[in-house]
Design an enzyme around this catalytic site. Structure first.
Site, PDB file in Angstrom:
ATOM      1  N   ASP A 297     -24.775 -24.437  34.232  1.00  0.00           N
ATOM      2  CA  ASP A 297     -23.883 -25.432  33.824  1.00  0.00           C
ATOM      3  C   ASP A 297     -24.030 -26.647  33.104  1.00  0.00           C
ATOM      4  O   ASP A 297     -25.224 -27.158  33.907  1.00  0.00           O
ATOM      5  CB  ASP A 297     -22.740 -25.572  35.055  1.00  0.00           C
ATOM      6  CG  ASP A 297     -21.379 -25.993  34.565  1.00  0.00           C
ATOM      7  OD1 ASP A 297     -21.047 -25.932  33.491  1.00  0.00           O
ATOM      8  OD2 ASP A 297     -20.607 -26.130  35.605  1.00  0.00           O
ATOM      9  N   GLY A 300     -22.355 -28.373  27.659  1.00  0.00           N
ATOM     10  CA  GLY A 300     -21.231 -29.180  26.928  1.00  0.00           C
ATOM     11  C   GLY A 300     -21.484 -30.706  27.025  1.00  0.00           C
ATOM     12  O   GLY A 300     -21.621 -31.464  26.174  1.00  0.00           O
ATOM     13  N   GLU A 344     -13.765 -15.614  32.117  1.00  0.00           N
ATOM     14  CA  GLU A 344     -12.595 -16.756  31.851  1.00  0.00           C
ATOM     15  C   GLU A 344     -13.224 -17.528  30.557  1.00  0.00           C
ATOM     16  O   GLU A 344     -12.350 -18.153  29.847  1.00  0.00           O
ATOM     17  CB  GLU A 344     -12.713 -17.671  32.925  1.00  0.00           C
ATOM     18  CG  GLU A 344     -11.916 -17.267  34.184  1.00  0.00           C
ATOM     19  CD  GLU A 344     -12.647 -16.172  34.699  1.00  0.00           C
ATOM     20  OE1 GLU A 344     -14.083 -16.337  34.982  1.00  0.00           O
ATOM     21  OE2 GLU A 344     -12.134 -15.194  35.498  1.00  0.00           O
ATOM     22  N   ASN A 345     -14.566 -17.467  30.156  1.00  0.00           N
ATOM     23  CA  ASN A 345     -15.000 -18.226  29.145  1.00  0.00           C
ATOM     24  C   ASN A 345     -14.493 -17.826  27.571  1.00  0.00           C
ATOM     25  O   ASN A 345     -14.226 -18.484  26.548  1.00  0.00           O
ATOM     26  CB  ASN A 345     -16.397 -18.181  28.903  1.00  0.00           C
ATOM     27  CG  ASN A 345     -17.163 -19.011  30.090  1.00  0.00           C
ATOM     28  OD1 ASN A 345     -18.378 -18.520  30.304  1.00  0.00           O
ATOM     29  ND2 ASN A 345     -16.368 -19.995  30.597  1.00  0.00           N
ATOM     30  N   TRP A 346     -13.710 -16.480  27.656  1.00  0.00           N
ATOM     31  CA  TRP A 346     -12.964 -16.187  26.466  1.00  0.00           C
ATOM     32  C   TRP A 346     -12.049 -16.994  25.911  1.00  0.00           C
ATOM     33  O   TRP A 346     -11.716 -17.012  24.889  1.00  0.00           O
ATOM     34  CB  TRP A 346     -12.547 -14.667  26.556  1.00  0.00           C
ATOM     35  CG  TRP A 346     -13.728 -13.547  26.628  1.00  0.00           C
ATOM     36  CD1 TRP A 346     -13.713 -12.995  27.828  1.00  0.00           C
ATOM     37  CD2 TRP A 346     -14.440 -13.236  25.647  1.00  0.00           C
ATOM     38  NE1 TRP A 346     -14.727 -11.982  27.699  1.00  0.00           N
ATOM     39  CE2 TRP A 346     -15.219 -12.173  26.486  1.00  0.00           C
ATOM     40  CE3 TRP A 346     -14.526 -13.364  24.419  1.00  0.00           C
ATOM     41  CZ2 TRP A 346     -16.171 -11.381  25.779  1.00  0.00           C
ATOM     42  CZ3 TRP A 346     -15.509 -12.626  23.729  1.00  0.00           C
ATOM     43  CH2 TRP A 346     -16.347 -11.731  24.265  1.00  0.00           C
ATOM     44  N   ARG A 463     -18.844 -25.278  43.041  1.00  0.00           N
ATOM     45  CA  ARG A 463     -18.163 -24.191  43.299  1.00  0.00           C
ATOM     46  C   ARG A 463     -18.638 -22.990  42.945  1.00  0.00           C
ATOM     47  O   ARG A 463     -19.807 -22.989  42.015  1.00  0.00           O
ATOM     48  CB  ARG A 463     -16.867 -24.411  42.792  1.00  0.00           C
ATOM     49  CG  ARG A 463     -16.731 -24.844  41.227  1.00  0.00           C
ATOM     50  CD  ARG A 463     -15.540 -24.931  40.503  1.00  0.00           C
ATOM     51  NE  ARG A 463     -15.497 -25.608  39.016  1.00  0.00           N
ATOM     52  CZ  ARG A 463     -15.432 -26.930  38.775  1.00  0.00           C
ATOM     53  NH1 ARG A 463     -15.128 -27.801  39.730  1.00  0.00           N
ATOM     54  NH2 ARG A 463     -15.725 -27.168  37.587  1.00  0.00           N
ATOM     55  N   SER A 465     -17.314 -20.393  41.125  1.00  0.00           N
ATOM     56  CA  SER A 465     -16.665 -20.032  39.779  1.00  0.00           C
ATOM     57  C   SER A 465     -16.895 -18.556  39.532  1.00  0.00           C
ATOM     58  O   SER A 465     -17.188 -17.900  38.268  1.00  0.00           O
ATOM     59  CB  SER A 465     -17.161 -20.604  38.571  1.00  0.00           C
ATOM     60  OG  SER A 465     -17.024 -21.938  38.762  1.00  0.00           O
ATOM     61  N   GLU A 476     -28.099 -18.165  49.857  1.00  0.00           N
ATOM     62  CA  GLU A 476     -28.172 -19.594  50.169  1.00  0.00           C
ATOM     63  C   GLU A 476     -27.712 -20.333  48.814  1.00  0.00           C
ATOM     64  O   GLU A 476     -28.210 -19.811  47.635  1.00  0.00           O
ATOM     65  CB  GLU A 476     -29.602 -20.018  50.443  1.00  0.00           C
ATOM     66  CG  GLU A 476     -30.323 -19.297  51.839  1.00  0.00           C
ATOM     67  CD  GLU A 476     -29.345 -19.947  52.930  1.00  0.00           C
ATOM     68  OE1 GLU A 476     -29.020 -21.051  52.979  1.00  0.00           O
ATOM     69  OE2 GLU A 476     -29.145 -18.892  53.847  1.00  0.00           O
TER      70      GLU A 476
END
Ligand code: FPP
Length: 509
Positions: A297, A300, A344-346, A463, A465, A476
């Site tokens: 992540d 961007g 969800e990235n769509w 999180r 996600s 872990e």
């Protein structure tokens, strides 16, 4: 305890060649053919290799007379005497000779000595298959063989002017061979071809180097079977150099060893020890995870901070992934799963989605050669039907070309943990199954891959996600503020160090 890999270690070319011949035989059997393939003596002295060959239908025998007429028989890497070859011919056996080429050379030298009328001293263990084969070679040429320590003592005592031919078992301690030849040469004239094989010597010398540089708290762990001569020699070499030596042939044996007081442990392995056992052992000693999963992540934000477009962030992120894959290889991590694109990235802008799909296609195509060269298996997890036919064909072609490799890079594309659970549930329903945790697991996207031990998320978000919801039940987690394109080797090692200190009780006490 600091754990160091001693290089070089492990399989030599002779063993690799013998195993390749055996596997090729098993593969060439017609579908459904369950007739045994005979092997005279253990192909190589390693219990893991022998167990796997047994599972493929190999049957190991100690006498050629035990092989039924007309059957296929493999001669082990240790070689056989000519008398056995003749008997195999009389019994119409189909012979596959897996003798190590270096052992075959020793046979030729021993025969030459005998044909010249010399007595031949065979240094080594007279009960070992290799020495028995060489002795048989001398006797078939009409010569007299003096084998083992008793043979060497008799050869010395006899003295005299007649030259003595000297050869050695290829897996002896190289220092011991030199000493024995020097002693014989003091007693009588010798002609010698007594050399241990190059790979054996290199591995012994590497142990000597490790022991020389190591302090009093140093020890050597030799991974290999107790039946393996070269494995035992490596332990002897360590002890000669003043280090404690441990040996383990399998993981359960390793878990019973007590390394109390050892500060530096050098790890090596015998010439017939599979590398995957070596990697598993080093990983467990170092408490390195077998499977690391990463939520990559922050691409961007990394790009925005530099005034670049998001695509530039993803391209930089792809470079980080290449580096992380190398670090995993260097540390013995067998599985790396990365979250590249979620269900969800769509929802992202079309330009970004198209750019990411083009980046996946480009990277998978251009890196094909590296995957093969580095022996990395590529796999995708996620909803394949969401991918364009072109990207799917690139993905599946790479999967096919790399499917034989043990190390794995698993890329999650159009992946959602909930989607995976729903897909698995539907597959179970379609088969009318009443599921248990075990049977449900069989319907996951990569059912054979063990659950991730460690999940890393970059960019400061704490999180999950929708990543590996089923598989990460007991993983872990490790979070860092570093944005994915900046994720460094030091960050990775911090995550591994944190993992190594954790007590994974998995609900127990
Ligand atoms: C999340 O950062 C990252 C992604 C959605 C894409 C990750 C893809 C790569 C690193 C390329 C890997 C290439 C292959 C072939 C697997 P973000 O965009 O959500 O960053 P942000 O949170 O800062 O906006």
């Amino acid at each position: 305890m600091q754990v160091e890999v001693i290089e070089p270690h492990g399989m030599c070319a002779g063993v690799n060649g013998a195993i390749a011949k055996a596997l090729a035989l098993a593969k060439a059997r017609p579908e459904g053919d369950r007739s045994p393939i005979y092997c005279l003596h253990e192909l190589v002295h390693n219990e893991i290799v022998i167990g796997e060959l047994r599972d493929l239908g190999f049957r190991f025998v100690e006498r050629i007379g035990e092989v039924p007429r007309g059957a296929t028989v493999v001669f082990s890497a240790h070689g056989v005497p000519p008398q056995v070859r003749a008997e195999a011919e009389r019994r119409d056996l189909k012979v596959v000779d897996a003798t190590c080429p270096f052992v075959a050379r020793v046979h030729r030298s021993a025969r030459d000595f005998a044909e010249k009328g010399m007595e031949v001293c065979v240094l080594g263990d007279p009960a070992h298959a290799e020495v028995r084969g060489i002795v048989g070679e001398v006797e078939a040429a009409g010569g007299r063989a003096l084998a083992g320590p008793a043979g060497a003592a008799a050869a010395k005592k006899a003295g005299g002017a007649a030259p003595l031919g000297v050869v050695a078992q290829t897996t002896m301690n190289s220092d011991e061979v030199e000493r024995a030849v020097a002693e014989l040469a003091r007693a009588r004239r010798v002609k010698t071809m007594a050399k241990v094989c190059g790979a054996t010597k290199e591995r012994q010398d590497a142990v000597r180097r490790f022991c020389r540089g190591a302090g009093p708290g140093a020890a050597v762990l030799v991974l290999g079977s107790k039946t393996s001569s070269n494995t035992r020699r490596l332990a002897e070499v360590a002890e000669e150099c003043g280090a404690r030596a441990f040996t383990a042939g399998a993981m359960d044996e390793l878990s019973r060893l007590d390394f109390a007081g050892v500060e530096r442990l050098g790890v090596t392995s015998g010439a017939s020890t599979p590398e995957r056992f070596f990697m598993e052992a080093v990983r467990s000693l170092r408490r390195v995870p077998e499977h690391v999963a990463i939520i990559m992540d922050g691409n961007g934000r990394w790009a925005k901070a530099r005034g670049k477009n998001r695509g530039a962030g993803h391209r930089a992120g792809a470079k980080t992934l290449e580096r992380v894959l190398d670090w995993c290889g260097e540390r013995g991590i067998r599985y790396l799963t990365v979250y590249a694109f979620s269900t969800e990235n769509w929802k992202r802008p079309k330009a970004e989605v198209d750019g990411l799909m083009a980046l996946f296609a480009r990277m998978l195509k251009t890196k094909e050669r590296d995957f093969v060269a580095n022996r990395v298996r590529f796999r995708m997890v996620g909803r394949r039907g969401d991918l364009s036919p072109k990207l799917l064909s690139i993905v599946e072609s790479l999967e096919r070309k790399t499917e034989a490799f043990e190390r794995q890079l698993i890329v999650a594309i159009s992946y959602g943990g909930r989607a995976e659970i729903v897909d698995a549930a539907n597959a179970a329903v379609a088969r009318g199954e009443q599921v248990t945790e075990e049977t449900f697991r069989r319907h996951l996207y990569a059912p054979d891959v063990p659950d991730p031990d460690l999940v890393i998320r970059t960019s400061g978000e704490c999180r999950v996600s929708n990543f590996l919801l089923w598989e990460s039940a007991y993983s872990e987690y490790w979070f860092t503020d570093t944005l994915w394109p900046d994720f460094s080797e030091a960050d990775f090692d911090s995550a591994l160090a944190s993992y190594a200190e954790r007590d994974r009780r998995r609900g127990g006490v």
